[in-house]
Each structure stands twice: as structure tokens, then as C-alpha cells.
Design a protein around this motif. Structure first.
Motif, PDB file in Angstrom:
ATOM      1  N   LYS A   9      22.936 -25.781  -9.958  1.00 39.91           N
ATOM      2  CA  LYS A   9      23.470 -24.512 -10.455  1.00 39.91           C
ATOM      3  C   LYS A   9      24.068 -23.758  -9.265  1.00 39.91           C
ATOM      4  O   LYS A   9      23.828 -24.126  -8.107  1.00 39.91           O
ATOM      5  CB  LYS A   9      22.371 -23.680 -11.115  1.00 39.91           C
ATOM      6  CG  LYS A   9      21.275 -23.236 -10.153  1.00 39.91           C
ATOM      7  CD  LYS A   9      20.233 -22.356 -10.820  1.00 39.91           C
ATOM      8  CE  LYS A   9      19.376 -23.142 -11.780  1.00 39.91           C
ATOM      9  NZ  LYS A   9      18.271 -22.320 -12.328  1.00 39.91           N
ATOM     10  N   PRO A  10      24.838 -22.697  -9.506  1.00 46.44           N
ATOM     11  CA  PRO A  10      25.341 -21.920  -8.371  1.00 46.44           C
ATOM     12  C   PRO A  10      24.200 -21.347  -7.539  1.00 46.44           C
ATOM     13  O   PRO A  10      23.220 -20.820  -8.091  1.00 46.44           O
ATOM     14  CB  PRO A  10      26.149 -20.801  -9.047  1.00 46.44           C
ATOM     15  CG  PRO A  10      26.522 -21.352 -10.381  1.00 46.44           C
ATOM     16  CD  PRO A  10      25.359 -22.210 -10.799  1.00 46.44           C
ATOM     17  N   VAL A  11      24.310 -21.484  -6.221  1.00 49.08           N
ATOM     18  CA  VAL A  11      23.305 -20.954  -5.301  1.00 49.08           C
ATOM     19  C   VAL A  11      24.025 -20.313  -4.120  1.00 49.08           C
ATOM     20  O   VAL A  11      25.157 -20.672  -3.790  1.00 49.08           O
ATOM     21  CB  VAL A  11      22.340 -22.050  -4.791  1.00 49.08           C
ATOM     22  CG1 VAL A  11      21.635 -22.733  -5.946  1.00 49.08           C
ATOM     23  CG2 VAL A  11      23.065 -23.069  -3.918  1.00 49.08           C
ATOM     24  N   ILE A  12      23.336 -19.373  -3.485  1.00 50.08           N
ATOM     25  CA  ILE A  12      23.828 -18.769  -2.253  1.00 50.08           C
ATOM     26  C   ILE A  12      22.970 -19.276  -1.106  1.00 50.08           C
ATOM     27  O   ILE A  12      21.741 -19.208  -1.163  1.00 50.08           O
ATOM     28  CB  ILE A  12      23.759 -17.232  -2.316  1.00 50.08           C
ATOM     29  CG1 ILE A  12      24.646 -16.702  -3.430  1.00 50.08           C
ATOM     30  CG2 ILE A  12      24.161 -16.625  -0.977  1.00 50.08           C
ATOM     31  CD1 ILE A  12      26.117 -17.051  -3.290  1.00 50.08           C
ATOM     32  N   LEU A  13      23.616 -19.771  -0.062  1.00 50.93           N
ATOM     33  CA  LEU A  13      22.919 -20.249   1.132  1.00 50.93           C
ATOM     34  C   LEU A  13      23.398 -19.446   2.331  1.00 50.93           C
ATOM     35  O   LEU A  13      24.589 -19.460   2.658  1.00 50.93           O
ATOM     36  CB  LEU A  13      23.207 -21.731   1.357  1.00 50.93           C
ATOM     37  CG  LEU A  13      22.853 -22.690   0.222  1.00 50.93           C
ATOM     38  CD1 LEU A  13      23.287 -24.107   0.576  1.00 50.93           C
ATOM     39  CD2 LEU A  13      21.366 -22.644  -0.092  1.00 50.93           C
ATOM     40  N   VAL A  14      22.472 -18.741   2.981  1.00 50.83           N
ATOM     41  CA  VAL A  14      22.827 -18.047   4.220  1.00 50.83           C
ATOM     42  C   VAL A  14      22.535 -18.962   5.396  1.00 50.83           C
ATOM     43  O   VAL A  14      21.743 -19.906   5.304  1.00 50.83           O
ATOM     44  CB  VAL A  14      22.060 -16.709   4.371  1.00 50.83           C
ATOM     45  CG1 VAL A  14      22.378 -15.773   3.218  1.00 50.83           C
ATOM     46  CG2 VAL A  14      20.550 -16.936   4.479  1.00 50.83           C
ATOM     47  N   GLY A  15      23.202 -18.692   6.526  1.00 49.85           N
ATOM     48  CA  GLY A  15      22.922 -19.438   7.738  1.00 49.85           C
ATOM     49  C   GLY A  15      21.568 -19.067   8.306  1.00 49.85           C
ATOM     50  O   GLY A  15      21.033 -17.974   8.041  1.00 49.85           O
ATOM     51  N   TYR A  16      21.013 -19.947   9.118  1.00 50.93           N
ATOM     52  CA  TYR A  16      19.651 -19.760   9.626  1.00 50.93           C
ATOM     53  C   TYR A  16      19.471 -18.417  10.332  1.00 50.93           C
ATOM     54  O   TYR A  16      18.420 -17.778  10.223  1.00 50.93           O
ATOM     55  CB  TYR A  16      19.290 -20.908  10.569  1.00 50.93           C
ATOM     56  CG  TYR A  16      17.897 -20.779  11.141  1.00 50.93           C
ATOM     57  CD1 TYR A  16      16.780 -21.014  10.334  1.00 50.93           C
ATOM     58  CD2 TYR A  16      17.687 -20.390  12.456  1.00 50.93           C
ATOM     59  CE1 TYR A  16      15.496 -20.875  10.838  1.00 50.93           C
ATOM     60  CE2 TYR A  16      16.412 -20.245  12.973  1.00 50.93           C
ATOM     61  CZ  TYR A  16      15.313 -20.490  12.153  1.00 50.93           C
ATOM     62  OH  TYR A  16      14.050 -20.338  12.648  1.00 50.93           O
ATOM     63  N   ASN A  17      20.474 -17.966  11.058  1.00 49.04           N
ATOM     64  CA  ASN A  17      20.346 -16.760  11.876  1.00 49.04           C
ATOM     65  C   ASN A  17      20.811 -15.495  11.174  1.00 49.04           C
ATOM     66  O   ASN A  17      20.883 -14.438  11.798  1.00 49.04           O
ATOM     67  CB  ASN A  17      21.153 -16.938  13.174  1.00 49.04           C
ATOM     68  CG  ASN A  17      20.681 -18.124  13.975  1.00 49.04           C
ATOM     69  OD1 ASN A  17      19.520 -18.205  14.363  1.00 49.04           O
ATOM     70  ND2 ASN A  17      21.573 -19.070  14.213  1.00 49.04           N
ATOM     71  N   GLN A  18      21.139 -15.580   9.890  1.00 54.64           N
ATOM     72  CA  GLN A  18      21.688 -14.430   9.189  1.00 54.64           C
ATOM     73  C   GLN A  18      20.628 -13.599   8.479  1.00 54.64           C
ATOM     74  O   GLN A  18      19.526 -14.062   8.190  1.00 54.64           O
ATOM     75  CB  GLN A  18      22.732 -14.894   8.169  1.00 54.64           C
ATOM     76  CG  GLN A  18      24.001 -15.425   8.800  1.00 54.64           C
ATOM     77  CD  GLN A  18      25.066 -15.725   7.773  1.00 54.64           C
ATOM     78  OE1 GLN A  18      24.834 -16.466   6.824  1.00 54.64           O
ATOM     79  NE2 GLN A  18      26.247 -15.147   7.957  1.00 54.64           N
ATOM     80  N   ASN A  19      20.996 -12.341   8.207  1.00 55.59           N
ATOM     81  CA  ASN A  19      20.183 -11.418   7.431  1.00 55.59           C
ATOM     82  C   ASN A  19      20.707 -11.404   5.997  1.00 55.59           C
ATOM     83  O   ASN A  19      21.884 -11.126   5.759  1.00 55.59           O
ATOM     84  CB  ASN A  19      20.270 -10.022   8.059  1.00 55.59           C
ATOM     85  CG  ASN A  19      19.525  -8.973   7.253  1.00 55.59           C
ATOM     86  OD1 ASN A  19      18.583  -9.296   6.540  1.00 55.59           O
ATOM     87  ND2 ASN A  19      19.956  -7.734   7.359  1.00 55.59           N
TER      88      ASN A  19
END
Length: 350
Positions: A44-54
Motif C-alpha cells: 500500500k502507499p507508505v511514507i519512508l523518511v531517511g534515517y537522519n530525518q525528523n
């Protein structure tokens, strides 16, 4: 030639994919599994942030919660992305001794070349764009990045087969929002997907087969189709709850949300509109530059934006001059000094 395992873990959730990333990296580093090429999909649609992000900086959290769009965190750095069923993910996990010596950009180029070659063999006019992107007709179709554990690296990328621009703008905080009604068109100037570029879109199985062959060629390995081992399944099950937890997803929280910095600067040839986001006030993490001037070649500003990404604020002037000195270009009435001024104005804006 070395023998690598090729696995396809199918359509699964965000936490499940992130837990598999960590598991395979760790187990390959322990030399309890062979070097691996994994194909990954999201159910399904997902949001993935980078490891160092807030998360609060990058994601419209309330919208995602209301619309039941999962948020998770990659084990690799880079920026926040939307992944859905229209994206094919690939990742390579192996000992670092298979990589070229020198700066990390050498690794980016080599591994992206595998994906570029795979697309070209299928009739897609793909090209590598430094530092770590793949483009078609000057628009980004694939981003990539990596991490390491011990003497082992993981490098992965996403290849957009189809894409929902409107959903991306609803779920992610991006400078393109500042362009209001032009946001979708501005995004489409910068990124693309195979169904948009190809008269006949390669089938997923064709893409996987071509990627496998071309990664084999650039890295010098024989591939054998395999599966997750029982040992990996145990490690994965032990890790999964952590990758579902708020402690993993919402780490790096800061009290103050990241702000956009913008400027409008009037050069002789037109207005330069600049939108920037910073990481720790030291690096530019995102840049969008627009204006009512004429640019030749038309892709020049997109390449300039790519160069500015991860550029130190203190290096803006030297990097800008270096960028424009390295190529042929024309922007009547606008000079590199004008761009430097516009960027500096955005940096100090409130």
C-alpha cells in the motif's frame, strides 16, 4: 565469479521491508548468508523518511494518520519518499571488497550503472545523474542510497513504474508546495515514471530479469534464485516489533519544525524564486529554483538543484561557480552571481 542470491520478497508492509533490510545486512555481514540482490514491493502507499530525518519536518503526519498511510524510517539516509504498488525496489547487500576504491561517489556510479543498463536494454533512454540518481529525458525516475555494517554495504533504489503526484504532495512537506497551483506541474518537470515515458511499459518480471543480469555484469557475479533462510526469518521476527514502534519511526524529533527559506531576487533577465530547506543549518537538503527567465539547456536548473542538494551552506559560492564553469549554458540576463545572491537571500530569510 562470486555467487549471489536473488530473492523477491513480494508485496509487504513498510515495517516488514525495513526489518528485512536490517536483517539481511546483519546476516550477510555475519557471513551466514551469501551476497544478496533483493526485489521489494510495498502492499500500500507508505511514507519512508531517511534515517537522519525528523518525521515532523518531512511528513504531513495528521493527513497520513487520518488516511491510514503508514510512516516508517529507512536504515539508510537521504530524503523522505512516497512508495506504493507502482514502485519497484531493488537492493544489493554484499561485502565492500566488491566495490571500486575511492570516494563513495564511485560506488554510486557503478551500482546505478547496473540499473541504467537494465533500462537501456529494455529500450528506455535512461542515464546516470550524479550523485545517485537515474533520469529519463532530464527527469529523475530512480533515487538510491546506502548504509553499511561492519565490512558489508547495503545499497538500494526505487524505480518508479507509475506514480501518484497528488498523493505525494498531500503527504510530504516539500518546497514545491510554495508554488501552490503550479506544484504538480513543477514536480513533473523534475521527476517521471516509466508509464509516462514509455509507449510500451516493461513488465515487472522483465525489469527484474534485466536488473539481475546487468547488476551481475557490473559487479561480476553469478546469480542463483533463492529465499530467506530460517536463520534470517528468526532474526527478522525478533526485529519486526522494533521497526513497528514509535521509538524507531519518530526518533530524531526536534521541538521546532524545519522551516522553508525563500527569496525573490530580480536579475536583469527576470525574477529568481528560491526555496530552500536546511539540515542543522549546515547543509541544503532540498532546493527548488524557478523564474520567468529563459534557460538553455532547459534542464540546467534541475541539474543545479541536484548539485545544491547536500551542499554545505558555506560552499554555496564556490560550488555554484564550479557548476556553471563546467558546462555550456545560456540564461540571458542572469549570471551565476545572481543565483548566488538569490540563494544567500533565501538563507538569511525568516
Amino acid at each position: 565469479m562470486n555467487e549471489w542470491r536473488v530473492i523477491d520478497t513480494g508485496f509487504i508492509g513498510a515495517a516488514e521491508n525495513m526489518a528485512l533490510d536490517k536483517t539481511i545486512l546483519r546476516v550477510v555481514n555475519e557471513k551466514k548468508s551469501p551476497p544478496t540482490l533483493r526485489f521489494m514491493f510495498f502492499d500500500k502507499p507508505v511514507i519512508l523518511v531517511g534515517y537522519n530525518q525528523n518525521v515532523a519536518d518531512e511528513v504531513k503526519v495528521e493527513y497520513c494518520i487520518e488516511n491510514k498511510i503508514p510512516i516508517n524510517r529507512r536504515i539508510t539516509g537521504g530524503g523522505a519518499i512516497l512508495m506504493d504498488r507502482g514502485a519497484l525496489g531493488w537492493e544489493l547487500v554484499a561485502q565492500k571488497d566488491v566495490l571500486p576504491k575511492g570516494p563513495v561517489e564511485n560506488m554510486y556510479k557503478l551500482l546505478c550503472e547496473g540499473c541504467v543498463n537494465a533500462l537501456q536494454k529494455l529500450g528506455v533512454d535512461a542515464k546516470f545523474r550524479p550523485h545517485n540518481d537515474i533520469e529519463i529525458n532530464g527527469r529523475k525516475v530512480s533515487g538510491s542510497g546506502g548504509t553499511e555494517e561492519g565490512d558489508t554495504f547495503l545499497y538500494h533504489g526505487s524505480l518508479l513504474i507509475d506514480f501518484n503526484v497528488e498523493l505525494m504532495l498531500k503527504t510530504l512537506n516539500t518546497p514545491l508546495e510554495k508554488l501552490k497551483d503550479k506544484a504538480v506541474d513543477s514536480f513533473k518537470e523534475r521527476m517521471t515514471w516509466l508509464s509516462r515515458e514509455c509507449n510500451s511499459v516493461p513488465k515487472v518480471d522483465e525489469l527484474k530479469e534485466s536488473l539481475t543480469k546487468e547488476f551481475s555484469n557490473v559487479l561480476g557475479f553469478n546469480f542463483v534464485y533463492g529465499d530467506i533462510t530460517e536463520y534470517e526469518k528468526k532474526q527478522y521476527n525478533d526485529n519486526l516489533n522494533y521497526f513497528r514502534s514509535d521509538n524507531w519511526i519518530y526518533q530524531n524529533i526536534r521541538k521546532k519544525k524545519k522551516e522553508y527559506h525563500s527569496s525573490i531576487y530580480k536579475a536583469a533577465g527576470g525574477c529568481i524564486r528560491t526555496y530552500l530547506i536546511f539540515d542543522r543549518n549546515e547543509y541544503i537538503s532540498q532546493a527548488v529554483i524557478n523564474g520567468d527567465f529563459f534557460v538553455y539547456p532547459s534542464r540546467l536548473l534541475r541539474d543545479f538543484e541536484s548539485m545544491l542538494k547536500n551542499c554545505r551552506v558555506k560552499d554555496i559560492e564556490s560550488k555554484t561557480n564550479e557548476f556553471f564553469n563546467a558546462q555550456k549554458w545560456e540564461i540571458p540576463g542572469v549570471t551565476p552571481a545572481d543565483f548566488i545572491t538569490a540563494i544567500k537571500m533565501a538563507i538569511v530569510s525568516e
